[in-house]
Design an enzyme around this catalytic site. Structure first.
Site, PDB file in Angstrom:
ATOM      1  N   LYS A   1       0.859  -1.186   0.000  1.00  0.00           N
ATOM      2  CA  LYS A   1       0.000   0.000   0.000  1.00  0.00           C
ATOM      3  C   LYS A   1       0.885   1.222   0.000  1.00  0.00           C
ATOM      4  O   LYS A   1       2.003   1.202   0.532  1.00  0.00           O
ATOM      5  CB  LYS A   1      -0.874   0.027   1.257  1.00  0.00           C
ATOM      6  CG  LYS A   1      -2.089   0.911   1.131  1.00  0.00           C
ATOM      7  CD  LYS A   1      -3.176   0.199   0.359  1.00  0.00           C
ATOM      8  CE  LYS A   1      -4.467   0.942   0.320  1.00  0.00           C
ATOM      9  NZ  LYS A   1      -5.572   0.031  -0.002  1.00  0.00           N
TER      10      LYS A   1
HETATM   11  N1  GLU Z   1      -7.098   0.380  -3.244  1.00  0.00           N
HETATM   12  C1  GLU Z   1      -7.905  -0.756  -3.496  1.00  0.00           C
HETATM   13  C2  GLU Z   1      -7.960  -1.656  -2.279  1.00  0.00           C
HETATM   14  O1  GLU Z   1      -7.765  -1.222  -1.176  1.00  0.00           O
HETATM   15  C3  GLU Z   1      -7.524  -1.478  -4.764  1.00  0.00           C
HETATM   16  C4  GLU Z   1      -6.187  -2.101  -4.783  1.00  0.00           C
HETATM   17  C5  GLU Z   1      -5.781  -2.665  -6.139  1.00  0.00           C
HETATM   18  O2  GLU Z   1      -6.589  -2.674  -7.046  1.00  0.00           O
HETATM   19  O3  GLU Z   1      -4.644  -3.107  -6.239  1.00  0.00           O
HETATM   20  O4  GLU Z   1      -8.278  -2.812  -2.350  1.00  0.00           O
END
Ligand code: GLU
Length: 476
Positions: free
Chosen positions: A107
């Site tokens: 993240k």
């Molecule tokens: N930000 C989104 C999540 O928390 C999508 C992550 C992604 O598509 O890699 O799942």
């Protein structure tokens, strides 16, 4: 606001992990290895804007590399900090394992209020951040693949992808370095709606199991269910729109940053969304009662509560007053570990974040595969499928003529049956399948083990077991 005596977001995720791990038979060393975040990179960089140098702080945390690339969004928000990014990276590991997308968890975040900047300034900042990450393989099609999160969307992903491509001019797979891109820059149909769509598919699957519905003291199907949604951003908006327009649910409450709307007869989601676009908030929206204290509406009488905004909104200060018998966590971490315990004791059923909002990463996976295969889904087979259907339809037409008045084809059968699936339909079908299978793997543990009281613990058990197997296969 989270009560001050509550653990941080990352500690909260750890507590939930520990609860599940205590019911598993993992060697202590492996348990620790899975729980901890592998690495968090902090970068401070300067961008010359309006004649001055502005310094920004960004993070990219990698929680687990049992599978690579690692995956997870990048958020732009002032509140971004290391603890939060690490908690979110851990959730990504478990989320990917639960819905079987072949990624580790990561993240990222940038401390910024995007509304304070012009578009060209944001582009400069985003490109610079992307440069810093790409330089260290923290954006890379085979190592680390970011995606949108709070405060970012298709536009930012297009900038990042282009920045990576400029730095890696001979990488034929450059487009797969981030997902959530616009269609014309290598994106996939259905990615924007994906997380909201996933919430709808998750609830449909939940309501296919009467025993589960009964555990939440509810009955019947989604039609007529009263829903309160917190946050009408990309996720909350699509979830509320699809549930009200396609499943007959009633959106009775909408909570936004400037208060909440309530109307027991139902609120039209699309018209509220248009109102927000025009006026910036929900205040003065005509067809519902507005209350300035938005958080109080989390406690309103309803059947399903969908927190789709920030983490920690259901905490020790309000958990005992939450009336919804069913909560589906569209946001990441909206319920703190303390609140989770209070709600569990009350019998509230919580469909946990790592499952509920996995629609986004699932469709990101499809986008990544599309980018690596360099071809749109359905391109090879669509017309062939149509031609085969044409054969059946012409036989049915022959029968129709032969049987005269005794039988005829339904009026829209021919056009519906003849149409081969396009990319959007394939994406939705893949997402639906993923959400159904993941729910079933969770509920199996929930129902079959006496020591597992709730879906969250079941979800952790399924996910952590898969991560552990993957580490074991590597010889750890
Ligand atoms: N930000 C989104 C999540 O928390 C999508 C992550 C992604 O598509 O890699 O799942």
């Amino acid at each position: 606001m989270t009560a001050t005596n509550e653990p941080s977001f990352r500690e909260s995720v750890d507590l939930m992990f520990n609860r599940a791990a205590s019911l598993m038979d993992l060697p202590p060393g492996l348990e620790e290895k899975i729980r901890v975040c592998n690495a968090t990179y902090t970068v401070r960089f300067g961008v010359r804007l309006r004649g001055d140098i502005h310094t920004f702080t960004g993070y990219r945390s990698v929680h687990s590399e049992h599978m690579e690339p690692v995956k997870g969004g990048i958020r732009f928000a002032l509140a971004v900090n290391q603890d939060e990014v690490e908690a979110l990276a851990a959730l990504m590991t478990y989320k990917c394992a639960l819905v079987e997308t072949p990624f580790g968890g990561s993240k990222g975040g940038l401390c910024i209020d995007p509304r304070q900047y012009e578009e060209h300034e944001l582009e400069q900042i985003t490109r610079r951040f992307a440069y810093e990450l790409a330089k260290r393989d923290l954006i890379n099609p085979s190592q680390n693949v970011p995606a949108p999160d709070m405060g970012t969307g298709e536009r930012e992903m297009a900038w990042m992808a282009d920045q990576y491509a400029r730095m890696n001019t001979t990488d034929i797979n450059a487009r797969a370095c981030v997902t959530g891109k616009p269609l014309n820059a290598g994106g996939i149909a259905g990615r924007v709606e994906a997380t909201g769509r996933g919430i709808q598919y998750a609830l449909r699957e939940f309501f296919r199991h009467p025993e589960d519905v009964q555990k939440a003291n509810l009955s019947g199907k989604l039609v007529g269910k009263r829903i309160v949604v917190q946050g009408l951003g990309n996720v909350g908006y699509h979830a509320a729109k699809f549930l009200s327009e396609e499943d007959g649910s009633r959106i009775v409450g909408i909570i936004e940053w400037d208060g909440a709307l309530y109307n027991p007869d139902g609120i039209d989601v699309e018209s509220v969304r248009q109102w927000i676009v025009k006026h910036g908030g929900v205040s003065d929206y005509p067809d519902a009662t507005h209350s300035a204290d938005g958080a109080a509406v989390l406690e309103a009488e309803c059947d399903i509560l969908i927190p789709a905004a920030l983490e920690g909104v259901i905490n020790l200060t309000n958990a005992d007053r939450i009336k919804a018998p069913l909560i589906i966590e569209a946001a990441n971490g909206p319920v703190t570990a303390g609140a989770d315990e209070v709600l569990r004791k009350k019998g509230t059923v919580i469909i946990p974040d790592m499952y509920a909002n996995a629609g986004g990463v699932t469709v990101s996976y499809f986008e990544w595969v599309k980018n690596l295969s360099h071809i749109r889904f359905g391109r090879m087979q669509r017309r062939q499928e149509e031609a085969r259907h044409e054969l059946i339809v012409s036989e049915l037409e022959r029968l129709d003529r032969y049987l005269g008045d005794a039988w005829s084809m339904s009026p829209d059968f021919k056009s519906k049956y003849l149409k081969g699936a396009d990319e959007l339909e394939l994406v939705r079908s893949g997402l639906d399948d993923t959400m159904r299978i993941a729910y079933q793997s969770m509920r199996e543990v929930w129902h079959n083990r006496d020591d597992v009281e709730d879906l969250r613990t079941a979800a952790y058990i399924v996910a952590v077991d898969r991560v552990a197997k993957s580490y074991r296969a590597k010889g750890l």
